[in-house]
Scaffold this motif. Structure first.
Motif, PDB file in Angstrom:
ATOM      1  N   ALA A 136      40.148  28.596  35.932  1.00 33.76           N
ATOM      2  CA  ALA A 136      39.495  29.462  36.916  1.00 33.76           C
ATOM      3  C   ALA A 136      38.322  28.715  37.529  1.00 33.76           C
ATOM      4  O   ALA A 136      37.417  28.253  36.815  1.00 33.76           O
ATOM      5  CB  ALA A 136      39.024  30.761  36.264  1.00 33.76           C
ATOM      6  N   THR A 138      35.223  29.258  40.039  1.00 30.61           N
ATOM      7  CA  THR A 138      34.442  30.299  40.704  1.00 30.61           C
ATOM      8  C   THR A 138      33.256  29.669  41.429  1.00 30.61           C
ATOM      9  O   THR A 138      32.690  28.662  40.978  1.00 30.61           O
ATOM     10  CB  THR A 138      33.931  31.345  39.702  1.00 30.61           C
ATOM     11  N   ASN A 140      29.710  31.110  43.640  1.00 28.83           N
ATOM     12  CA  ASN A 140      28.867  32.193  44.149  1.00 28.83           C
ATOM     13  C   ASN A 140      27.755  31.590  45.001  1.00 28.83           C
ATOM     14  O   ASN A 140      27.013  30.721  44.539  1.00 28.83           O
ATOM     15  CB  ASN A 140      28.277  33.002  42.995  1.00 28.83           C
ATOM     16  N   ASN A 174      31.416  35.541  46.871  1.00 28.36           N
ATOM     17  CA  ASN A 174      31.978  35.267  45.548  1.00 28.36           C
ATOM     18  C   ASN A 174      33.451  34.903  45.692  1.00 28.36           C
ATOM     19  O   ASN A 174      34.233  35.678  46.241  1.00 28.36           O
ATOM     20  CB  ASN A 174      31.841  36.494  44.634  1.00 28.36           C
ATOM     21  N   ARG A 176      36.840  33.398  43.490  1.00 24.09           N
ATOM     22  CA  ARG A 176      37.458  33.034  42.215  1.00 24.09           C
ATOM     23  C   ARG A 176      38.902  32.627  42.459  1.00 24.09           C
ATOM     24  O   ARG A 176      39.726  33.435  42.896  1.00 24.09           O
ATOM     25  CB  ARG A 176      37.404  34.202  41.218  1.00 24.09           C
ATOM     26  N   SER A 196      43.001  36.009  41.203  1.00 21.23           N
ATOM     27  CA  SER A 196      42.136  35.363  42.197  1.00 21.23           C
ATOM     28  C   SER A 196      41.602  36.409  43.165  1.00 21.23           C
ATOM     29  O   SER A 196      42.278  37.390  43.472  1.00 21.23           O
ATOM     30  CB  SER A 196      42.902  34.286  42.966  1.00 21.23           C
TER      31      SER A 196
END
Length: 298
Positions: A136, A138, A140, A174, A176, A196
Motif C-alpha cells: 500500500a 499512501t 497525504n 489523500n 492510497r 485503493s
C-alpha cells in the motif's frame, strides 16, 4: 440482562521501530519605528521512520474458535512540513489602541509504503478466508493558508474591546494505492480496486470575532464570541465510485473567563466555553473501507 454470548481474544505481537528527525526554525523581529514591528518565524521539519511487526490473534465465542489472524507488516514513511509565519503589529499613541495582521501557512506531505502479509481464517461464518500479500502506497498533502487581522480599542483605563476577522483556505489530498503480489512476476503489480481510494477536500472558512476584556485590582473578565462560516467541497473515488459533495456550515463559538480575588489566598474562577467542529470528509462520504479484514469502516 445477561449477554447472549461471550467473546475472548488472545493475541501476541512483536516488532521494531526506527526514527530519524530533522528540524530547523528561526525567528526575527524588525522594528519599523517605535510603534510598528514585524515578526517573522519560518520552520521546517523532516521525519523518516521504518518499523515492522508480527502479530497473532485468536477470537473465541462461547469458547469456540471464531477466527484467527496472523499478520506481518513493514512500513517505510517520510513526513515533511514547512510552516512560515509573519506577524505585523502597530500600536498607536493612545494607550491600549493597536492593530495587527498575521499570515501563517502549513505546507506538508506525508508518504508511506507498507507491506502487509496477513491470513485471516473464519470458522463460524460463511465469509471466505482473507489472505493478503499487498503493498500500500499512501500520500497525504496539506496546504493551509491562514490570515487574520484585528483592532483593539480601549474604552476605559481597565477595559478594552477587540474586533478581528479570520480567514483560512485549506486543501487536503489523500491517496492510497494498493497492489497485490503477482507470483508470476514476483512484484506487487496487481492493482487492488477495492482497497485503493482518493479523497480531495477543500475548505474556505471566514470567522468574525468580538472580544471584551476588563482588568481591575480584584476583578478580571475576558469573553469572546465568533461565528465560523465554512464552505466545504469534497471529491473522492472509492471502489471506482465517484463522490462529489458540497456543504455549507455556520457554527458559533464562545468562551468566557471570570476571576475575582477576595484576598491573597482566596480567589473565585469561573470559565465556560463552547465550540463546534464541522464533520470530516470521511464522515460525509458514503463508502465502506475494508482495509482491516476484521473490521469494516463506514
Amino acid at each position: 440482562f445477561l449477554p447472549e454470548f461471550t467473546l475472548k481474544t488472545n493475541s501476541e505481537s512483536n516488532g521494531e521501530n526506527e526514527n530519524r528527525q530533522y528540524s530547523f526554525d528561526t525567528s526575527a523581529t524588525i522594528k519599523i519605528d517605535s510603534l510598528t514591528s514585524i515578526y517573522f518565524s519560518p520552520s521546517f521539519s523532516k521525519t523518516e521512520s521504518f518499523n515492522f511487526s508480527n502479530s497473532k490473534s485468536a477470537t473465541l465465542r462461547n469458547d469456540l474458535l471464531l477466527n484467527e489472524n496472523d499478520a506481518y507488516t513493514s512500513t517505510d514513511s517520510e513526513n515533511n512540513s514547512f510552516n512560515p509565519n509573519i506577524y505585523v503589529n502597530r500600536r498607536f499613541k493612545k494607550k491600549g489602541r493597536s492593530v495587527y495582521a498575521n499570515l501563517n501557512s502549513t505546507i506538508s506531505e506525508a508518504k508511506r509504503d507498507q507491506v502487509n502479509r496477513s491470513r485471516t481464517v473464519f470458522y463460524q461464518s460463511t465469509d471466505p478466508n482473507d489472505i493478503r500479500n499487498q503493498l500500500a502506497k499512501t500520500k497525504n498533502q496539506i496546504n493551509s493558508y491562514r490570515f487574520s487581522a484585528g483592532y483593539t480599542e480601549p474604552i476605559s483605563d481597565s477595559a478594552n474591546v477587540s474586533l478581528s476577522l479570520n480567514y483560512e483556505n485549506k486543501s487536503d489530498s489523500n491517496l492510497r494505492d494498493v497492489s497485490d503480489f503477482d507470483e508470476n512476476t514476483g512484484r506487487y503489480s496487481i492493482f487492488n480496486l477495492g482497497l485503493s481510494n482518493l479523497m480531495n477536500q477543500k475548505i474556505d472558512e471566514i470567522s468574525p470575532e468580538l472580544s471584551f476584556e476588563i482588568n481591575k485590582t480584584k476583578l478580571n473578565i475576558w469573553a469572546n464570541a465568533a461565528l465560523e462560516l465554512s464552505d466545504m467541497k469534497i471529491n473522492s473515488v472509492f471502489n471506482n465510485q465517484h463522490y462529489d459533495l458540497q456543504r455549507d456550515f455556520a457554527l458559533p463559538r464562545y468562551s468566557m473567563n471570570l476571576q475575582y480575588q477576595f484576598s491573597q489566598n482566596k480567589r473565585l474562577s469561573v470559565y465556560n466555553s463552547a465550540q463546534y467542529t464541522i464533520p470530516t470528509a470521511a464522515q460525509l462520504t458514503p463508502y465502506v473501507d475494508f482495509v482491516n479484514p476484521l473490521l469494516a469502516y463506514q
